[in-house]
Design an enzyme around this catalytic site. Sequence first.
Site, mmCIF file in Angstrom:
data_model
loop_
_atom_site.group_PDB
_atom_site.id
_atom_site.type_symbol
_atom_site.label_atom_id
_atom_site.label_comp_id
_atom_site.label_asym_id
_atom_site.label_seq_id
_atom_site.Cartn_x
_atom_site.Cartn_y
_atom_site.Cartn_z
ATOM 1 C CG LEU A 18 86.761 -5.091 54.119
ATOM 2 C CD1 LEU A 18 86.939 -5.719 52.947
ATOM 3 C CD2 LEU A 18 85.369 -5.148 54.739
ATOM 4 N N GLY A 19 90.036 -4.843 57.420
ATOM 5 C CA GLY A 19 91.310 -5.517 58.515
ATOM 6 C C GLY A 19 92.560 -5.024 57.970
ATOM 7 C CB ALA A 20 95.182 -3.705 59.316
ATOM 8 N N GLY A 21 96.952 -5.911 57.982
ATOM 9 C CA GLY A 21 98.012 -7.042 57.985
ATOM 10 C C GLY A 21 99.439 -6.452 57.956
ATOM 11 N N GLY A 22 100.395 -7.256 57.922
ATOM 12 C CA GLY A 22 101.873 -6.801 57.929
ATOM 13 C C GLY A 22 102.172 -5.833 56.824
ATOM 14 N N GLY A 24 99.679 -4.050 54.716
ATOM 15 C CA GLY A 24 98.640 -3.081 54.370
ATOM 16 C C GLY A 24 97.537 -3.101 54.904
ATOM 17 C CB VAL A 26 91.865 -5.274 53.430
ATOM 18 C CG1 VAL A 26 90.991 -5.500 52.182
ATOM 19 C CG2 VAL A 26 93.397 -5.896 53.136
ATOM 20 C CE LYS A 40 98.040 -6.570 51.401
ATOM 21 N NZ LYS A 40 98.474 -7.918 51.511
ATOM 22 C CG ASP A 134 99.141 -17.965 55.902
ATOM 23 O OD1 ASP A 134 99.329 -18.610 56.652
ATOM 24 O OD2 ASP A 134 98.808 -16.622 56.209
#
Length: 473
Positions: A18-22, A24, A26, A40, A134
């Site tokens: 679904l996506g990625a962040g700093g 992990g 998802v 996640k 955030d």
Amino acid sequence: MGAPDGDCLGPYRLLSPLGAGGFGEVHLALDPEGHTVAVKILHPHVAADEVALTRLAREVEAMRRVQGPYVAELIEASLQSERPYLATRYVQGRPLSAVVSGDGPVGGEVLVRLARGLAEALAAVHAAGVIHRDLKPGNVILTDGEPVLIDFGIACLLDSATVTTSGAVLGTPGYLAPEILEGGETGPEADVFSLAATLAFAATGRHPYGTGPASAIGYRVVHHEPDLDGVPPWLEPLLRECLVPDPAARPPAAALPARLAAVAPVGRVAGSEGSATVPSSASSAGSAGSAAPVGPGVFASPPPPPAPPRPRPPFSSWRGGRPREDRESRRSREDRESGVHGLTTREWRPGRRGRSRLDASLPESAREHRRAVIHRRWVIGTGLLVALAAAAAKSPLPEVSLLLLTVYGAVMIIDGGVALFARQNRPRLVVDLAGAGGSVALWAVLGAFFSPLTLGLALGTVVFVLVVILLSS
């Protein structure tokens, strides 16, 4: 890193990223009962860092303390496994940022539901002793017109020390409170500021402190007034109160749901296009409540009670003390939602019915703006294609070339005339006439500077690309 589709992680089967962040990546996943969840997975380099694991442990504890119908709750977490992960409720829908960018500002009933839902979500977050830190349009998901607050990745406990790591993103320019930008203490008042900025963006379609470099936006946050031009009158005073530079002067999050219930319009929404109505238990009660006089000949209706919370999604088992749901009631609810017995996974894709339900709840002005954008793109695209085809046929088949231009021009004139006389839509007439004239001008330019062979090859390439796009979609 990326886990392959179909891979299993604990009790969950991963379906698609679904996506990625700093911290992990998802994934959409299925729990043992076949319900969708968001998993996640911690990045390997972060999982090997004890400081990062400590930060994740704080995040997990914070998320367990946050519950409510408008927040994505934590279901389960595993920090000691080979691949640490946490699973949260999966929210189907579109981010508020994408809704506003694609469909324009929200208003009417949608804005009322958005404001009330986010106010209740933030009140639940702060009641659990958590600061989100955030809150922004990208972290608000609209599902069937209801907002859900997601991504507590940088939330921290009010009763714990702030944990910082190198490279960590601490917020989004334009939605960070001025006290944070000036290096002051971060308190729950900062989330109230972010909430007001998010609602201002939703109501106007513009960032309240403009765009540009982060330093310029931060300067405007600290020294300038927000741009609230276009915010409905019932919402603007509360947003201005929440966006004041002094944190102590902002209302607490716990007071926002009642404040909104007192000022939000009921019935026909003032200032909206069309006749959107606000669902409320007070509206069905008619005139059961007595009106209070506020001046000579002026009466004010009592504020409606807050909307009842939405039922939680049907999870088979809620870790951390949540009750097991009855199987028969869960099966009947699934049948009503999906229309197909046994179908439990319904991932949102662009163009499916989930989007049409959301569009149907938008104000008429937003839908009209979207239709105008689609029509303008269609006129430009067809004009380019007709001009290219007519220019390619200009030398070998001049009759065909003129026929293409004549038919296209006639269609544009007829469409513009219908729009002008049937709906008094002058901008559409201008677009149609400009498309017809532009195609003739482009035909003349292409025919003068390019050979028929070159134009034919270009036309074939364009048609091939269009066919590939249609087949792939």
